[in-house]
Motif scaffolding. Structure first.
Motif, mmCIF file in Angstrom:
data_model
loop_
_atom_site.group_PDB
_atom_site.id
_atom_site.type_symbol
_atom_site.label_atom_id
_atom_site.label_comp_id
_atom_site.label_asym_id
_atom_site.label_seq_id
_atom_site.Cartn_x
_atom_site.Cartn_y
_atom_site.Cartn_z
ATOM 1 N N ALA A 243 0.596 -0.968 -0.256
ATOM 2 C CA ALA A 243 -0.462 -0.221 0.950
ATOM 3 C C ALA A 243 0.848 1.094 0.022
ATOM 4 O O ALA A 243 0.051 2.451 -0.843
ATOM 5 N N ALA A 244 2.341 1.366 0.804
ATOM 6 C CA ALA A 244 2.936 2.029 0.772
ATOM 7 C C ALA A 244 3.300 2.721 -0.264
ATOM 8 O O ALA A 244 3.728 3.823 -1.080
ATOM 9 N N LEU A 245 4.065 1.462 -1.154
ATOM 10 C CA LEU A 245 4.959 1.329 -2.171
ATOM 11 C C LEU A 245 3.532 1.464 -3.517
ATOM 12 O O LEU A 245 4.914 2.333 -4.613
ATOM 13 N N ALA A 246 2.898 1.626 -3.970
ATOM 14 C CA ALA A 246 1.670 1.191 -4.606
ATOM 15 C C ALA A 246 2.048 3.229 -4.914
ATOM 16 O O ALA A 246 2.167 3.411 -5.680
ATOM 17 N N LYS A 247 2.384 4.101 -4.169
ATOM 18 C CA LYS A 247 1.907 5.592 -4.128
ATOM 19 C C LYS A 247 3.353 6.368 -4.636
ATOM 20 O O LYS A 247 3.382 7.130 -5.618
ATOM 21 N N LEU A 248 4.564 5.143 -4.536
ATOM 22 C CA LEU A 248 5.743 5.625 -5.494
ATOM 23 C C LEU A 248 5.942 6.132 -7.387
ATOM 24 O O LEU A 248 6.484 6.889 -7.905
ATOM 25 N N PRO A 249 5.862 4.693 -7.675
ATOM 26 C CA PRO A 249 6.119 4.787 -9.291
ATOM 27 C C PRO A 249 5.314 6.158 -10.383
ATOM 28 O O PRO A 249 6.211 6.806 -11.039
ATOM 29 N N LEU A 250 4.227 6.326 -9.516
ATOM 30 C CA LEU A 250 3.480 7.118 -10.686
ATOM 31 C C LEU A 250 4.442 8.160 -11.454
ATOM 32 O O LEU A 250 4.767 8.912 -12.480
ATOM 33 N N GLU A 251 5.164 8.962 -10.070
ATOM 34 C CA GLU A 251 5.878 10.318 -11.014
ATOM 35 C C GLU A 251 7.334 10.562 -11.322
ATOM 36 O O GLU A 251 7.339 11.166 -11.181
ATOM 37 N N ALA A 252 7.266 9.121 -11.818
ATOM 38 C CA ALA A 252 9.121 8.565 -12.250
ATOM 39 C C ALA A 252 8.584 8.380 -13.772
ATOM 40 O O ALA A 252 9.743 7.648 -14.405
ATOM 41 N N PHE A 253 7.024 8.553 -13.981
ATOM 42 C CA PHE A 253 6.570 8.101 -15.641
ATOM 43 C C PHE A 253 6.572 9.631 -15.306
ATOM 44 O O PHE A 253 5.308 10.194 -16.103
ATOM 45 N N ILE A 254 7.557 9.923 -16.839
ATOM 46 C CA ILE A 254 7.882 11.196 -16.962
ATOM 47 C C ILE A 254 8.084 10.975 -18.471
ATOM 48 O O ILE A 254 8.439 9.965 -19.071
ATOM 49 N N PRO A 255 7.626 12.618 -19.403
ATOM 50 C CA PRO A 255 8.595 12.369 -20.813
ATOM 51 C C PRO A 255 10.249 12.320 -20.878
ATOM 52 O O PRO A 255 10.517 12.354 -20.084
#
Ligand code: ASC
Length: 151
Positions: free
Chosen positions: A71-83
């Motif tokens: 649940a904590a880790l799930a919040k991490l990857p999104l911000e690294a999907f960048i152009p």
């Protein structure tokens, strides 16, 4: 009129951007960050899977910790999907950029469902209930992989 359009599109862009502004110095760093998160997610998720499939004994305390970790880790990857981060050592497809609203929606469902799994574990849910909550998370993994991961 033109000015208004610019302001409106700037606002729309802001709303689409994950809450944390990213600080990655190079594309490789963003790729590494999201792969590291997914690696830790897979480790914790896989251990829960073994317990639910009775490949190893259920340990409720360990299961709770695993569920909280995911649940904590799930919040991490999104911000690294960048152009600029969809070539090289990555299986993430470039269309994530053009479908960010959908991608973000899928990620948020993943986050939400992993929180529900952690809640179930903390409320001493039955084996069947845990399996169901776990299955809901696994479904969110798969739906995103099917759409946005190289196979
Ligand atoms: C895992 C893992 C995934 C997901 C996915 C669920 O344990 O490493 O990528 O579950 O297989 O559908």
């Amino acid at each position: 009129m033109f000015k208004k359009l610019i302001v409106a599109s700037a606002l729309a862009t802001t709303m689409m951007t994950p809450a944390l502004a990213n600080n990655f110095k190079k594309p490789e760093k963003a790729i590494e960050y999201r792969q590291s998160s997914f690696s830790m997610i897979a480790y914790n998720f896989g251990d829960m899977s073994k317990m639910l499939r009775k490949k190893k004994p259920m340990d409720a305390a360990v299961f709770k910790q695993r569920a909280e970790n995911v649940a904590a880790l799930a919040k991490l990857p999104l911000e690294a999907f960048i152009p600029g981060t969809y070539k090289g050592n990555t299986e993430a497809l470039a269309k994530i950029d053009t479908k960010m609203a959908d991608f973000e929606g899928k990620m948020k469902t993943f986050i939400k469902n992993s929180e529900l799994l952690a809640q179930a574990a903390n409320n001493n849910a039955s084996h069947g209930q845990l399996k169901k909550a776990f299955g809901a998370v696994a479904k969110t993994c798969k739906s995103c992989h099917d759409a946005y991961k190289k196979d």
